[in-house]
Enzyme design. Structure first.
Site, PDB file in Angstrom:
ATOM      1  N   ASP A  82       0.836  -1.196   0.000  1.00 59.58           N
ATOM      2  CA  ASP A  82       0.000   0.000   0.000  1.00 59.58           C
ATOM      3  C   ASP A  82       0.875   1.252   0.000  1.00 59.58           C
ATOM      4  O   ASP A  82       1.795   1.375   0.818  1.00 59.58           O
ATOM      5  CB  ASP A  82      -0.900  -0.020   1.242  1.00 59.58           C
ATOM      6  N   HIS A  83       0.609   2.156  -0.914  1.00 63.75           N
ATOM      7  CA  HIS A  83       1.308   3.453  -0.984  1.00 63.75           C
ATOM      8  C   HIS A  83       2.829   3.294  -0.976  1.00 63.75           C
ATOM      9  O   HIS A  83       3.536   3.963  -0.214  1.00 63.75           O
ATOM     10  CB  HIS A  83       0.866   4.363   0.159  1.00 63.75           C
ATOM     11  N   GLY A 181      -7.095   9.006   7.365  1.00 69.58           N
ATOM     12  CA  GLY A 181      -7.395   9.361   8.747  1.00 69.58           C
ATOM     13  C   GLY A 181      -8.893   9.342   8.985  1.00 69.58           C
ATOM     14  O   GLY A 181      -9.678   8.948   8.125  1.00 69.58           O
ATOM     15  N   HIS A 208      -9.519   4.940  -1.474  1.00 74.97           N
ATOM     16  CA  HIS A 208      -8.702   5.065  -0.263  1.00 74.97           C
ATOM     17  C   HIS A 208      -9.404   6.011   0.714  1.00 74.97           C
ATOM     18  O   HIS A 208     -10.282   6.778   0.341  1.00 74.97           O
ATOM     19  CB  HIS A 208      -7.317   5.609  -0.613  1.00 74.97           C
ATOM     20  N   SER A 211     -11.977   4.936   6.119  1.00 71.62           N
ATOM     21  CA  SER A 211     -12.227   4.870   7.563  1.00 71.62           C
ATOM     22  C   SER A 211     -13.251   5.921   7.977  1.00 71.62           C
ATOM     23  O   SER A 211     -13.084   7.109   7.701  1.00 71.62           O
ATOM     24  CB  SER A 211     -10.933   5.099   8.352  1.00 71.62           C
ATOM     25  N   VAL A 231      -9.196   0.426   4.251  1.00 72.13           N
ATOM     26  CA  VAL A 231      -9.478   0.838   5.626  1.00 72.13           C
ATOM     27  C   VAL A 231      -8.222   0.630   6.466  1.00 72.13           C
ATOM     28  O   VAL A 231      -7.650  -0.462   6.476  1.00 72.13           O
ATOM     29  CB  VAL A 231     -10.644   0.028   6.227  1.00 72.13           C
ATOM     30  N   ALA A 232      -7.809   1.668   7.180  1.00 73.27           N
ATOM     31  CA  ALA A 232      -6.616   1.579   8.023  1.00 73.27           C
ATOM     32  C   ALA A 232      -6.850   2.224   9.386  1.00 73.27           C
ATOM     33  O   ALA A 232      -6.843   1.556  10.418  1.00 73.27           O
ATOM     34  CB  ALA A 232      -5.421   2.231   7.324  1.00 73.27           C
ATOM     35  N   THR A 233      -7.072   3.533   9.397  1.00 76.01           N
ATOM     36  CA  THR A 233      -7.148   4.276  10.659  1.00 76.01           C
ATOM     37  C   THR A 233      -8.229   3.743  11.584  1.00 76.01           C
ATOM     38  O   THR A 233      -8.022   3.636  12.804  1.00 76.01           O
ATOM     39  CB  THR A 233      -7.398   5.771  10.378  1.00 76.01           C
TER      40      THR A 233
END
Length: 284
Positions: A82-83, A181, A208, A211, A231-233
């Protein structure tokens, strides 16, 4: 079962009218939550890691964990860069066995973005590795990269087709109003722009900064062509807050096998919700 490319996953999602969630993991426990939940729900998922995550855990270690869990749970899994921004870094990880890559050159001018992405595509396709790239740029922070809202810009639909054709990418990440974020207030997504991009580009589209988005917004983006939801944050926040709460309430706790359970449970709730929002339960 084994580690697979995301290309077939996303093509299936495009045909089926659902999205595949890409969950950013950070360690053994967060990976366990994603894989166990996906296996229980028979849902396709992508295990995503930023450069920082791969540095923290080690590429070989992450590949071994994903491979072992795919076999343990009899569930196909993809591990995704990712990124990532550096060709040499991507090449090393591909040679190690990674089969899905996001090359992020979205900060560069259009022509340079194409050139950088095409270099990665030409290399990766030799190894049957799927490649995602981004046109437009999201605000917010991802890993140690901070993009001010003033510097963020949306995807140009006409440029999107030129970009896809010139680079040969397998999926396109679009900028339509999301940010990395969590959101202080609900973002105003540009659905008409997304619909226009879909008319210009036949590739699976990627969102992207998902979240904290509402179920309604996620499902609307899927109707308009989004096939992968990142989904990350939201995962980190659920995990860390539950862990803080547990240790505050149980200051005597010393065994990670015990005090991490509440954190895993909180993160599991988020993973389950995202899978439901994406409509991919039972699709693996």
């Amino acid at each position: 079962m084994c580690v697979v490319s995301t290309k077939q996953m996303l093509n299936n999602a495009q045909r089926g009218g659902y999205a595949v969630p890409a969950f950013n993991i950070h360690n053994l426990e967060t990976m366990q939550v994603v894989v166990e939940t996906a296996a229980n729900l028979h849902a396709p998922v992508i295990i995503a890691g930023t450069p920082g995550t791969f540095t923290h855990a080690g590429t070989e270690n992450l590949l071994a964990l994903v491979s072992a869990m795919a076999k343990q749970y009899h569930h196909p899994l993809a591990i995704h860069l990712d990124h990532h921004t550096k060709f040499d870094d991507i090449a090393q990880k591909v040679r190690s066995g990674v089969r899905s890559v996001m090359i992020d050159a979205s900060h560069l001018p259009f022509a340079q973005n194409i050139s950088r992405v095409k270099e990665v595509v030409d290399f990766c396709h030799r190894f049957d590795v799927s490649v995602e790239a981004e046109l437009g740029q999201l605000g917010g922070q991802e890993d140690d990269v901070q993009v001010n809202e003033a510097d963020a810009f949306y995807t140009n639909p006409a440029q999107a087709r030129e970009f896809a054709e010139a680079t040969g990418i397998d999926s396109l990440a679009v900028a339509i109003g999301t940010a990395h974020g969590m959101y202080a207030s609900a973002p105003a997504l540009d659905f008409s722009r997304l619909e226009n991009i879909r008319q210009w580009v036949n590739l699976p589209l990627v969102l992207h900064g998902a979240s904290g988005l509402s179920t309604k917004d996620i499902q609307q983006t899927i109707k308009l062509g989004i096939c992968k939801i990142n989904v990350a944050t939201e995962l980190k926040n659920a995990f860390s807050q539950a862990l803080k709460n547990y240790l505050t309430e149980h200051p005597e706790a010393t065994d990670p096998r015990d005090y991490l359970q509440s954190a895993k449970s909180a993160m599991r709730d988020v993973v389950s919700k995202v899978i439901a929002d994406c409509g991919c339960e039972g699709r693996a």
